[in-house]
Design a protein around this motif. Structure first.
Motif, short mmCIF file in Angstrom:
data_model
loop_
_atom_site.label_atom_id
_atom_site.label_comp_id
_atom_site.label_asym_id
_atom_site.label_seq_id
_atom_site.Cartn_x
_atom_site.Cartn_y
_atom_site.Cartn_z
N THR A 31 0.84 -1.19 0.00
CA THR A 31 0.00 0.00 0.00
C THR A 31 0.88 1.24 0.00
O THR A 31 1.84 1.33 0.76
CB THR A 31 -0.93 0.01 1.23
N ALA A 32 0.53 2.18 -0.86
CA ALA A 32 1.29 3.42 -0.98
C ALA A 32 0.39 4.61 -0.67
O ALA A 32 -0.63 4.80 -1.32
CB ALA A 32 1.87 3.55 -2.38
N HIS A 34 -0.35 8.66 -0.54
CA HIS A 34 0.05 9.76 -1.41
C HIS A 34 -0.87 10.96 -1.22
O HIS A 34 -1.96 10.86 -0.66
CB HIS A 34 0.01 9.33 -2.88
N LEU A 43 3.87 7.46 -9.81
CA LEU A 43 3.16 6.47 -9.01
C LEU A 43 1.87 6.05 -9.70
O LEU A 43 1.57 4.86 -9.83
CB LEU A 43 2.87 7.06 -7.63
N LYS A 47 0.98 2.39 -11.68
CA LYS A 47 -0.15 1.54 -11.30
C LYS A 47 -1.04 1.24 -12.49
O LYS A 47 -1.42 0.08 -12.72
CB LYS A 47 -0.97 2.24 -10.20
N THR A 61 -3.19 2.19 -3.83
CA THR A 61 -2.90 3.58 -3.49
C THR A 61 -3.95 4.11 -2.52
O THR A 61 -5.14 3.78 -2.62
CB THR A 61 -2.88 4.46 -4.75
N TYR A 268 -7.00 11.08 -11.73
CA TYR A 268 -6.17 11.48 -10.60
C TYR A 268 -6.12 12.99 -10.41
O TYR A 268 -6.13 13.49 -9.28
CB TYR A 268 -4.75 10.94 -10.78
#
Length: 330
Positions: A31-32, A34, A43, A47, A61, A268
């Motif tokens: 798990t990242a 951000h 990033l 993904k 994420t 995003y």
């Protein structure tokens, strides 16, 4: 005969589905955490494009509106990787968290200071002239204790101005800062691409400086951090993550339209049309990940002067960039 073909088709689908499931099961899930900034694009592209999967990782994420919450999640083990302003890593380390910075997040000149277009300011020199001419005191939206505060502190000092020449308005939410500037409640916004790019495109704002000008071309905005235990006990995990980011950087640097399509598919960045592309095109250098450590130290010295961190804090105390340096030399 029809039944036989149908059975064969079902069998093939089951076999293919089983193979895909097996492939997914072979990926290591991490798990990242951000925020949302242009230097986090690697990033997101990694993904969406399969770059992480290429190096054996399935990366979930997790968005944080507040950098402090992102840092706390890493400290508590709720996430494996944190992409956050590098100042937060030092705050965590000063509190005893064994955090290590392994890489810049990816991208340079990401921090920008923009002014309301009606002010006619196009540089820090223009801001200095405004102040020295006893113009109205301007309100600047900043994130306290963050690089977004420090960039304005550094640039005011470079102009020979006291920091109180501008009224700092402190926020703890990046999106709230943008809204404050958009609504006219603040005159200056110290923020990040592509949101500054959006203000230029949609609101007529002007860029008066960025972190490449304030510190160095490869002065980082955000960095990738892990706990020391992860770096020591699972270095292959960290290497796979960094390789995934570098794979994504290759896409952004060499095929921007494809990268933009990945970012749009993932929704995003919610900015006006063209702002994201403009943000990439105005970067001072291609995306890479080895940060300028000397510029980090200059920011730390300013943080110490403001009383945010302990005296004598050094960049080398938590930066561990040998792995990313080696990868970028391959």
């Amino acid at each position: 005969m029809k039944r036989s073909i149908t059975s064969l088709a079902v069998s093939c689908i089951i076999t293919l589905g089983g193979a895909q499931t097996a492939a997914a099961e072979n990926l290591t899930r991490v798990t990242a955490g951000h925020l949302i900034a242009l230097d986090m694009a690697p990033l997101f592209v990694a993904k969406e494009s399969g770059c992480f999967a290429k190096y054996g990782l399935e990366v979930d994420t997790r968005f944080f509106a507040n950098p402090g919450d992102n840092s706390a999640a890493l400290a508590g083990g709720a996430i494996d990787f944190s992409t956050n302003p590098f100042t937060l890593a030092f705050f965590a380390a000063n509190s005893g968290v064994p955090i290590r910075v392994v890489s810049a997040a990816g991208g340079w000149g990401v921090m920008e200071v923009v002014a309301d277009g009606d002010l006619g300011l196009n540089s820090m020199e223009d801001l200095r002239d405004h102040i020295e001419a006893n113009g109205p005191r301007l309100r600047a939206a900043v994130l306290q204790g963050d690089t977004l505060e420090l960039i304005l502190v550094a640039e005011l000092e470079r102009m020979g101005l006291d920091t109180d020449a501008v009224e700092f308005v402190y926020f703890d939410d990046l999106l709230a800062m943008v809204e404050s500037f958009r609504s006219g409640n603040t005159d200056i916004l110290s923020h990040i691409k592509p949101y500054t790019s959006d203000m230029v495109a949609s609101r007529g704002a002007t860029v008066i400086t960025n972190n490449a000008e304030a510190w160095a071309t490869k002065a980082p905005n955000t960095v990738v951090s892990v706990l020391e235990s992860t770096l020591q006990e699972r270095p292959e995990l960290v290497e796979g993550y960094l390789r995934g980011l570098r794979c994504a950087a290759d896409i952004i640097n060499n095929d921007l339209p494809t990268a933009l399509s990945y970012l749009e598919d993932g929704n995003y960045f919610r900015v006006s049309e063209g702002a994201l592309e403009q943000a990439f095109n105005t970067a001072p250098a291609p995306i890479s990940f080895d940060p300028d450590i000397e510029s980090v130290q200059r920011v730390l010295d300013d943080l110490e002067g403001l009383g945010y961190i302990k005296p004598g804090t050094t960049a080398d105390s938590i930066f561990r960039t040998a792995m990313i340096k080696a990868l970028e030399q391959e």
